[in-house]
Design a protein around this motif. Structure first.
Motif, PDB file in Angstrom:
ATOM      1  N   GLY A 129       0.795  -1.216   0.000  1.00  0.00           N
ATOM      2  CA  GLY A 129       0.000   0.000   0.000  1.00  0.00           C
ATOM      3  C   GLY A 129       0.830   1.271   0.000  1.00  0.00           C
ATOM      4  N   LYS A 130       2.135   1.161  -0.113  1.00  0.00           N
ATOM      5  CA  LYS A 130       3.007   2.341  -0.117  1.00  0.00           C
ATOM      6  C   LYS A 130       3.049   2.959  -1.517  1.00  0.00           C
ATOM      7  CE  LYS A 130       5.890   0.556   3.635  1.00  0.00           C
ATOM      8  NZ  LYS A 130       7.261   0.202   4.066  1.00  0.00           N
ATOM      9  N   PRO A 131       2.775   4.257  -1.627  1.00  0.00           N
ATOM     10  CA  PRO A 131       2.638   4.882  -2.939  1.00  0.00           C
ATOM     11  C   PRO A 131       3.936   5.341  -3.595  1.00  0.00           C
ATOM     12  CG  PRO A 131       2.105   6.468  -1.235  1.00  0.00           C
ATOM     13  CD  PRO A 131       2.383   5.175  -0.528  1.00  0.00           C
ATOM     14  N   TRP A 132       5.076   5.244  -2.896  1.00  0.00           N
ATOM     15  CA  TRP A 132       6.337   5.746  -3.448  1.00  0.00           C
ATOM     16  C   TRP A 132       7.388   4.634  -3.519  1.00  0.00           C
ATOM     17  CZ3 TRP A 132       6.983  10.541  -5.490  1.00  0.00           C
ATOM     18  CH2 TRP A 132       6.050  11.521  -5.162  1.00  0.00           C
ATOM     19  N   LEU A 133       8.142   4.617  -4.619  1.00  0.00           N
ATOM     20  CA  LEU A 133       9.300   3.741  -4.756  1.00  0.00           C
ATOM     21  C   LEU A 133      10.563   4.582  -4.608  1.00  0.00           C
ATOM     22  CD1 LEU A 133       8.313   1.575  -7.869  1.00  0.00           C
ATOM     23  CD2 LEU A 133       7.868   1.119  -5.449  1.00  0.00           C
ATOM     24  N   LYS A 134      11.493   4.101  -3.812  1.00  0.00           N
ATOM     25  CA  LYS A 134      12.769   4.786  -3.611  1.00  0.00           C
ATOM     26  C   LYS A 134      13.841   4.066  -4.409  1.00  0.00           C
ATOM     27  CE  LYS A 134      16.216   5.848  -0.034  1.00  0.00           C
ATOM     28  NZ  LYS A 134      16.546   5.740   1.408  1.00  0.00           N
ATOM     29  N   ASP A 283      11.776   0.844  -0.449  1.00  0.00           N
ATOM     30  CA  ASP A 283      13.150   0.943  -0.927  1.00  0.00           C
ATOM     31  C   ASP A 283      13.419  -0.253  -1.844  1.00  0.00           C
ATOM     32  OD1 ASP A 283      15.963   0.782  -1.242  1.00  0.00           O
ATOM     33  OD2 ASP A 283      16.237   1.989   0.576  1.00  0.00           O
ATOM     34  N   LEU A 284      13.597   0.014  -3.137  1.00  0.00           N
ATOM     35  CA  LEU A 284      13.779  -1.079  -4.085  1.00  0.00           C
ATOM     36  C   LEU A 284      15.089  -1.820  -3.848  1.00  0.00           C
ATOM     37  CD1 LEU A 284      12.416   0.394  -7.430  1.00  0.00           C
ATOM     38  CD2 LEU A 284      11.315  -1.170  -5.852  1.00  0.00           C
ATOM     39  N   MET A 285      16.109  -1.116  -3.341  1.00  0.00           N
ATOM     40  CA  MET A 285      17.368  -1.786  -3.045  1.00  0.00           C
ATOM     41  C   MET A 285      17.159  -2.849  -1.978  1.00  0.00           C
ATOM     42  SD  MET A 285      20.596  -1.812  -3.807  1.00  0.00           S
ATOM     43  CE  MET A 285      20.961  -3.505  -3.402  1.00  0.00           C
ATOM     44  N   GLU A 286      16.455  -2.495  -0.917  1.00  0.00           N
ATOM     45  CA  GLU A 286      16.176  -3.456   0.161  1.00  0.00           C
ATOM     46  C   GLU A 286      15.307  -4.600  -0.348  1.00  0.00           C
ATOM     47  OE1 GLU A 286      14.461  -1.295   3.364  1.00  0.00           O
ATOM     48  OE2 GLU A 286      16.289  -0.156   3.810  1.00  0.00           O
ATOM     49  N   MET A 287      14.347  -4.277  -1.227  1.00  0.00           N
ATOM     50  CA  MET A 287      13.471  -5.313  -1.755  1.00  0.00           C
ATOM     51  C   MET A 287      14.261  -6.318  -2.584  1.00  0.00           C
ATOM     52  SD  MET A 287      10.079  -4.944  -4.153  1.00  0.00           S
ATOM     53  CE  MET A 287      11.061  -4.741  -5.647  1.00  0.00           C
ATOM     54  N   PHE A 288      15.181  -5.827  -3.405  1.00  0.00           N
ATOM     55  CA  PHE A 288      16.009  -6.711  -4.208  1.00  0.00           C
ATOM     56  C   PHE A 288      16.867  -7.615  -3.320  1.00  0.00           C
ATOM     57  CE2 PHE A 288      16.057  -3.629  -8.039  1.00  0.00           C
ATOM     58  CZ  PHE A 288      14.877  -4.199  -8.507  1.00  0.00           C
ATOM     59  N   GLU A 289      17.426  -7.034  -2.252  1.00  0.00           N
ATOM     60  CA  GLU A 289      18.266  -7.820  -1.354  1.00  0.00           C
ATOM     61  C   GLU A 289      17.451  -8.921  -0.675  1.00  0.00           C
ATOM     62  OE1 GLU A 289      19.989  -4.904   1.215  1.00  0.00           O
ATOM     63  OE2 GLU A 289      21.700  -4.554  -0.114  1.00  0.00           O
TER      64      GLU A 289
END
Length: 302
Positions: A129-134, A283-289
């Protein structure tokens, strides 16, 4: 992954936009007032352009980009931009975003060397539900094992720290800068300049040293070479106050030709860009990790 690829496209467009916004220029008020008293040489005029825009630091911008390749298309951006430090708050639209069922419109922020992209409600459901990607582009480039994704996200990253005077320094390296003549752009009287520069000419030239340190110049040109840019054409329309009303730029790359048309106004306009609240950001970096760890922990045979 379609949304992630779309984010990569947005990152490429935004980094290119910020990098090329450095080509905007201006000159001192005194120089503008003396224009009728004593004509300036082309180099004098363009040096003044770089100096005044560097001092302005901000402007409103409208930009159209045409990008080659299967993931390309047209993208339009409008909003505010700033340099020294780099900041941006723009809304992007166009066929490049709408491909494969994409949203067709997206707000993008650049602050503290990090990019934020606002997703639609349906896409936000995939991120709690978070509207922003970092997108910390440098961190993602260093950590990601997907070379194509890295290339997409960092296509213009090497130029991100170049200010307008440094970009104008490269234009001044052109061996064939010319004053095209007087033209009216959106009802504004302007002086039209143009120039071309191959990478070989850029590497051999030295007239930009007033604007770039040797290290900065080498990093910028190395970055352009690595991205496959062979050279560029640039046209600048400067108004009577020595601010550019319009900038068109064309770059050749292995994928084809990228064209960018920029219109600037309201130089010095207040620009305040704040990062979205952490609770509304993925945070896309954290998601990828996390995805990578999950893959490593998955039992064999699955």
């Amino acid at each position: 992954m379609r949304l992630i690829r779309k984010a990569a496209l947005g990152a490429t467009a935004l980094t290119a936009a910020v990098a090329l916004s450095g080509c905007s220029g201006g000159g001192s008020d005194k120089a503008a007032g003396e224009r009728n008293a004593e004509p300036r040489s082309i180099v004098q005029a363009l040096r003044a352009v770089a100096k005044k825009t560097d001092e302005a630091r901000t402007a409103k911008v409208e930009m159209t980009m045409s990008m080659p390749g299967a993931a390309g298309g047209e993208m339009k951006m409008s909003g505010v931009t700033g340099w020294n430090p780099t900041v941006m708050d723009v809304t992007a639209t166009g066929s490049a975003l709408a491909q494969d069922g994409g949203p067709g419109e997206m707000r993008m922020l650049w602050v503290d060397n990090v990019m934020y992209m606002q997703v639609d409600e349906e896409s936000a459901e995939s991120f709690g539900g978070k509207p922003w990607l970092k997108m910390d582009l440098q961190a993602m480039a260093e950590k990601s094992g997907d070379e194509n994704l890295v290339k997409s996200m960092t296509g213009g990253l090497q130029d991100m720290n170049q200010d307008p005077a440094q970009q104008m320094g490269l234009l001044l390296d052109s061996p064939n800068i010319k004053r095209v003549g007087k033209e009216t752009i959106d009802g504004v009287a302007t002086e039209h300049y143009s120039g071309t520069l191959t990478m070989k000419e850029a590497l051999e030239a030295n007239s930009s040293t007033d604007f770039l340190t040797e290290e900065e110049r080498k990093e910028l040109l190395d970055g352009m070479e690595k991205s496959g840019v062979k050279g560029f054409d640039i046209e600048v329309w400067v108004d009577e106050r020595d601010y550019p009303a319009k900038i068109d730029m064309t770059m050749d790359s292995p994928e084809g030709t990228m064209t960018i048309s920029q219109r600037y106004s309201d130089y010095g306009t207040p620009v305040s860009v704040k990062a979205p609240p952490a609770g509304e950001t993925t945070d896309l970096m954290e998601m990828f990790e996390e995805l990578g760890k999950a893959g490593q922990e998955q039992p064999s045979g699955f």
